[in-house]
Enzyme design. Structure first.
Site, short mmCIF file in Angstrom:
data_model
loop_
_atom_site.label_atom_id
_atom_site.label_comp_id
_atom_site.label_asym_id
_atom_site.label_seq_id
_atom_site.Cartn_x
_atom_site.Cartn_y
_atom_site.Cartn_z
CG HIS A 71 -1.27 -1.83 -8.00
ND1 HIS A 71 -0.32 -2.17 -8.94
CD2 HIS A 71 -0.78 -2.24 -6.82
CE1 HIS A 71 0.69 -2.77 -8.32
NE2 HIS A 71 0.43 -2.82 -7.03
N GLY A 92 1.81 2.92 -2.73
CA GLY A 92 1.54 3.78 -3.89
C GLY A 92 2.34 3.34 -5.11
CE LYS A 100 -2.05 7.83 1.12
NZ LYS A 100 -2.85 6.65 1.51
CG ASP A 138 -1.69 -1.30 1.39
OD1 ASP A 138 -2.29 -1.76 0.41
OD2 ASP A 138 -1.63 -1.87 2.49
#
Length: 457
Positions: A71, A45, A363, A43
């Site tokens: 994804h 990205g 993020k 997770d």
């Protein structure tokens, strides 16, 4: 020996010429593949980095895992979800390749394709190639996955938290040499049916409550066989041709992540395949010299789904803030992700195994509201600093994390499109990660869209 010449008694000059040519041929290793891998517990990205690189790729491939991966890619405001299809399938100019290391649930593949077709994905079946050596996930593998979780919960009071997509049971069949592959499905169907029935009965003897509609499943599989037949190739030959023909840009999209790797992850709370760089060679059938850049994708904080040790986890308002701001729910399972500070011990370990050439830090914007940010820089065990990442889960549960506290930037970074747009403290955070890792950060992510990935070099 008259009339014959000993092998080491060649006419002068002939051996040297031949050896020189062979050396030249050996030097021509062909194109190198670019690899994108998760550096934490998934997770991170990866899909976004792949999407960025896939825009000018000729081939985008998956080498391991199955539809347990998730994804999400946003293009022109549309959100596509991929589980088994390489996310490069969006690029109409690229070929997408599912390698031999991937396990394929055919109903899941077509269901996923149809969902994305409704969102605007066109002609995907003309751009997809599937290795004939890939193993098949059957519906009963998925049922067994669920039954095993129930058993684990009853016997040990804990489960692995699998996605119940049948991935583990399929890799178990593969290792036990009872699995069935795409090439088996496309050859003699009577032979395939006999082996399928044997495999089904084996699973029923292990799990007496398991119900399998053998004839119904075989009928469906026969239908799928005809639908995929035009897409199937000899995967090894396909990759060899791709790497040794006219130069091509080949991208490999890793699923899962370093700490979920069957060998190097936080065992037993891992997936069933190698999601580190070695899985690229074994899952596509290519030699190590054809591996080029290996990009590690790192979230600016850490998340984990399911149980297992998590040294920097924050079970407090910081964890809740990261969870809510980061919308940390699993794409495949919808489960809430556990959240914590960035852990550089994990990243250094992932780098030891994968040899990252650069990182993508994603993020970063989720940290925008914090006045100070902690980063885990080392572990202590029984009061002594340890230089390695512990293999044993019980030991990993006991480590004490040493943190460095960095100033936050308390500013909105989501509009940043180049390095200079980031606040100085945000830049310092990125440089701190680089300096501790000894690996350059190539991209910084500050939002969901393709445009929000800032490229540094």
């Amino acid at each position: 020996m008259s009339g014959t010449r000993a092998s080491n008694d060649r006419p002068p000059g002939t051996g040297g010429v031949k050896r020189g040519r062979l050396q030249q041929e050996a030097a021509a290793t062909g194109s190198r593949v670019t690899v994108v891998l998760g550096a934490q517990w998934g997770d991170e990205g990866k899909g976004k980095v792949v999407d960025l690189l896939a825009t000018d790729a000729d081939i985008v491939s998956r080498c391991q895992g199955g539809n347990n991966a998730g994804h999400t890619v946003v293009v022109d405001g549309k959100e596509y979800d991929f589980h088994l299809l390489p996310s490069g399938i969006i690029n109409t100019k690229a070929v997408s390749f599912i390698g031999n290391g991937v396990v394929i649930h055919l109903p899941g593949l077509f269901e996923e394709a149809e969902k994305n077709e409704k969102k605007g994905l066109k002609d995907w079946e003309k751009r997809l190639i599937i290795s004939d050596r890939a193993h098949l996930v059957f519906d009963f593998h998925q049922a067994v996955d669920g039954l095993q979780e129930v058993q684990r919960q009853a016997q040990e009071g804990k489960n692995i938290g699998t996605t119940k997509k049948g991935i583990g049971p399929t890799y178990s069949s593969k290792a036990a040499r009872t699995g069935l592959r795409i090439c088996d499905l496309l050859s003699d169907f009577d032979e395939f049916s006999a082996r399928f029935k044997n495999l089904a009965h084996q699973h029923q003897s292990m799990f007496p409550t398991l119900e399998i509609d053998v004839e119904g499943q075989l009928k469906r599989l026969k239908g799928f066989a005809e639908r995929i037949r035009p897409m199937v190739r000899d995967g090894v030959y396909f990759m060899y041709e791709a790497l040794h023909g006219p130069p091509k840009k080949v991208l490999v999209e890793g699923a899962n992540a370093a700490l979920l790797d069957i060998d190097f992850g936080t065992y037993p709370f891992v997936t069933s395949s190698n999601c580190t760089v070695g899985g690229v060679c074994t899952g596509l059938g290519i030699p190590p010299q054809n591996i080029g850049d290996v990009y590690g994708v790192v979230k600016a904080y850490t998340t984990r789904v399911g149980i297992g040790a998590f040294p920097t986890e924050q079970i407090n308002e910081i964890g809740d803030l990261l969870q809510n701001r980061g919308h940390e729910w699993g794409v495949t399972t919808g489960r809430k992700r556990r959240c914590g500070w960035l852990d550089l011990m994990i990243l250094r370990y992932a780098h030891m195994v994968n040899g990252f050439t650069a990182l993508a830090l994603t993020k970063l914007d989720i940290l925008d509201v914090l006045s100070e940010i902690k980063v885990g820089i080392s572990y202590k065990l029984n009061g002594k600093r340890i230089p390695y990442f512990p293999a044993n889960q019980e030991i990993l549960q006991k480590v004490e994390v040493e943190y460095e506290t960095l100033p936050g930037w308390k500013a909105d970074t989501t509009g940043a499109r180049k390095w200079e747009d980031l606040p100085p403290q945000a830049q310092s955070y990125v440089r701190f990660v680089e300096n501790h890792m000894g690996v350059a950060v190539k991209w910084v992510g500050v939002g969901k869209s393709r445009e929000s990935m800032i490229q540094l070099f």
